[in-house]
Write an enzyme that holds these catalytic residues in place. Structure first.
Site, mmCIF file in Angstrom:
data_model
loop_
_atom_site.group_PDB
_atom_site.id
_atom_site.type_symbol
_atom_site.label_atom_id
_atom_site.label_comp_id
_atom_site.label_asym_id
_atom_site.label_seq_id
_atom_site.Cartn_x
_atom_site.Cartn_y
_atom_site.Cartn_z
ATOM 1 N N GLY A 145 0.821 -1.221 0.000
ATOM 2 C CA GLY A 145 0.000 0.000 0.000
ATOM 3 C C GLY A 145 0.847 1.261 0.000
ATOM 4 O O GLY A 145 0.562 2.213 -0.732
ATOM 5 N N ASP A 146 1.887 1.260 0.809
ATOM 6 C CA ASP A 146 2.791 2.419 0.835
ATOM 7 C C ASP A 146 3.489 2.587 -0.512
ATOM 8 O O ASP A 146 3.691 3.706 -0.978
ATOM 9 C CB ASP A 146 3.829 2.266 1.949
ATOM 10 C CG ASP A 146 3.191 2.311 3.329
ATOM 11 O OD1 ASP A 146 2.238 3.093 3.509
ATOM 12 O OD2 ASP A 146 3.649 1.581 4.212
ATOM 13 N N SER A 147 3.844 1.463 -1.130
ATOM 14 C CA SER A 147 4.487 1.528 -2.440
ATOM 15 C C SER A 147 3.522 2.069 -3.485
ATOM 16 O O SER A 147 3.910 2.856 -4.350
ATOM 17 C CB SER A 147 4.992 0.146 -2.859
ATOM 18 O OG SER A 147 6.010 -0.275 -1.984
#
Length: 192
Positions: A145-147
């Site tokens: 998700g952060d990526s």
């Protein structure tokens, strides 16, 4: 020094986890974004934040120009705020919530693993297809998700359209899914 960094920034981003530490700082950043018409992206980050930091999240959301989350976070948000788990409806209603900076529309992005990315913009929800990875190629889900957010934001910084931003986000998420840990080793093949 921090104020200079804030005023020199062109894009502002925070994961929702900061709600647990100092939500007042997020409101301060949001006010700065609204007053200077800088885009502010807020990541819902985890269902527990929606459930246990609801009031703090309500304080920050009026400043968010972009709100991003995965299907689990979106479902939790929908149940808590709108009593629905229809993610298209959640995206629409979140996109229509009160907003301080009227110069920018609120764009809501919900990832759904191998299913289409839902994006609320221009008053409607649009689906962006995702190329599903073969299950046996997925090594580690941590950081996906952060990526996605990092890839999406890269597109925004380069002033790309939403489709390209979503594609960049999906590329980054898929790349990290195939990596043990959250550090990419290699040369990216995505091109803007």
């Amino acid at each position: 020094a921090i104020q200079k960094l804030l005023s020199d920034s062109k894009f502002l981003y925070s994961a929702g986890f900061f709600l647990t530490v100092c939500p007042e700082t997020l409101v301060h950043i949001g006010k700065h974004a609204a007053e200077t018409n800088k885009p502010f992206m807020f990541n819902l980050a985890a269902p527990f934040l929606i459930d246990f930091f609801t009031d703090k999240m309500k304080d920050v959301l009026p400043y968010a120009d972009y709100v991003v989350g995965n299907e689990t976070e979106a479902t939790a948000f929908g149940k808590k705020f709108f009593e629905t788990d229809d993610l298209k409806e959640v995206a629409k209603r979140l996109g229509e919530m009160d907003k301080v900076n009227k110069e920018r529309e609120r764009i809501v992005i919900f990832t759904q693993g191998p299913n289409p990315v839902l994006v609320y913009h221009n008053g409607a929800v649009e689906e962006f297809p995702v190329v599903a990875l073969p299950p046996d190629s997925i090594v580690d889900c941590n950081g996906a998700g952060d990526s996605f957010c990092g890839g999406f934001l890269s597109g925004l910084v380069l002033e790309k359209d939403l489709k390209t931003c979503v594609e960049a986000g999906c590329y980054c998420a898929q790349t990290i899914l195939q990596t043990g840990g959250v550090v990419f080793k290699g040369t990216p093949t995505f091109e803007f």
